[in-house]
Scaffold this active site. Structure first.
Site, PDB file in Angstrom:
ATOM      1  NE  ARG A 234      -4.279  -1.443   0.151  1.00 49.81           N
ATOM      2  CZ  ARG A 234      -4.461  -2.507  -0.613  1.00 49.81           C
ATOM      3  NH1 ARG A 234      -3.499  -2.865  -1.461  1.00 49.81           N
ATOM      4  NH2 ARG A 234      -5.582  -3.194  -0.547  1.00 49.81           N
ATOM      5  CD  GLU A 262      -2.678   3.867  -5.250  1.00 47.02           C
ATOM      6  OE1 GLU A 262      -3.603   3.032  -5.422  1.00 47.02           O
ATOM      7  OE2 GLU A 262      -1.570   3.573  -4.771  1.00 47.02           O
ATOM      8  CG  HIS A 281      -3.067   0.046  -6.733  1.00 48.42           C
ATOM      9  ND1 HIS A 281      -3.563   0.638  -5.587  1.00 48.42           N
ATOM     10  CD2 HIS A 281      -3.055  -1.292  -6.473  1.00 48.42           C
ATOM     11  CE1 HIS A 281      -3.848  -0.296  -4.680  1.00 48.42           C
ATOM     12  NE2 HIS A 281      -3.538  -1.475  -5.215  1.00 48.42           N
TER      13      HIS A 281
END
Length: 317
Positions: A234, A262, A281
């Site tokens: 993450r 993000e 991602h």
């Protein structure tokens, strides 16, 4: 076929709705078009088992507050920190542990090999029609092999072990690190002594209070010169400003599938930082996702219909 008075479930894929177990009735909720007619099934008051759509932007976990009969929420992600605040009291939350092992492990290895072998540089050169191997200007300047390196896997769980299986043929030494020590696995508390040994650090820890900002300036300073940080965990696990500083200086390299913030804004300095490779991602987004997601949903619905214990329970109702 669904029976009269069947228990209602919501699934994100039509394939899952075709053959649900006896006693269940399924509606498809993809999470898109929720403001349009038909975007939200009329059965929302009857839902007992809710499989949230994969991407958080479409998951609509806030809908759980509108489901008075909800008993189980099933994510299609291994991480569940974004969903947990929305889960009502008395509702069981299950995650998708194991679902993304193959996809994420493959990307971790792809990022590692690409960064070491200079693939981003060669792609940019190819766009210019420039045939320029590193040894063209300096016979001693060759790209790095993964072979003979020490790889530290930070977060040795389901995906971490999948990464190691894929490293098996690359002639590397693997250091395994997890929250608590067990046979063959070091504890987080040992990380300071392990980091100077690692040529590659692959982060695969969940986002928790303990791991947020774990990879900070002090952590990076313990890494050996020219080491590579790979983050497929993450974004909040890594202090972005610290990575920018180390990579801009040329001391470290990074390959990041996740970032903080993000999505990464177009004008963010991380994009322009040298020695950094970024993917948006996509660790779990491959052709391996759907068949594994369908198998997980089928297994969980069969257990639910039979009154059996569910898999991957992260918070009991």
């Amino acid at each position: 076929m669904p029976q009269t008075n069947s228990r209602q479930v919501w699934v994100p894929f039509g394939q899952s709705a075709k053959e649900v177990p006896d006693g269940l009735a399924a509606d498809v909720f993809t999470g898109t078009g929720v403001d349009e007619p038909g975007g939200v099934p009329d059965s929302i008051d009857e839902v007992e088992f809710f499989v949230l759509p994969y991407m958080f932007v479409n998951a609509h976990p806030e809908f759980m507050a509108r489901m008075p009969k909800l008993k189980v929420a099933q994510t299609l992600t291994a991480g569940y920190e974004n969903v947990l605040p929305y889960v009502p009291d008395g509702v069981t939350l299950c995650n998708a542990r194991g679902l993304h092992d193959a996809s994420t492990a493959e990307l971790a290895l792809t990022l590692t090999l690409s960064a070491l072998r200079g693939i981003p540089r060669y792609v940019r050169q190819a766009e210019q029609g420039d045939w320029a191997p590193t040894y063209k200007t300096d016979p001693n300047a060759v790209d790095e092999a993964l072979a003979d390196k020490t790889v530290l896997i930070l977060g040795y769980g389901s995906i971490g072990s999948a990464i190691e299986r894929r490293l098996a043929g690359f002639e590397v030494e693997v250091l395994r690190v997890a929250r608590t020590a067990r046979e063959g696995v070091h504890a987080f508390s040992e990380i300071d002594t392990l980091l100077p040994q690692a040529d590659v650090v692959i982060a695969m820890v969940p986002a928790t209070d303990e791991t947020r900002g774990m990879i900070d300036a002090r952590f990076l300073a313990r890494m050996k010169d020219c080491a590579l940080l790979v983050n497929v965990a993450r974004g909040v696990v890594v202090r972005t400003e610290a990575v920018i500083a180390e990579c801009a200086s040329g001391r470290l390299r990074a390959a990041l599938d996740v970032t903080d913030p993000e999505p990464l804004p177009a004008d963010h300095p991380l994009w322009q930082t040298p020695n950094v490779l970024i993917t948006p991602h996509v660790g779990g987004a491959s052709t391996a996702f759907l068949p594994r997601a369908l198998r997980l949903i089928d297994t969980q619905l069969r257990r639910f219909a039979a009154g059996e214990e569910l898999e991957n329970v992260v918070r009991a109702g």
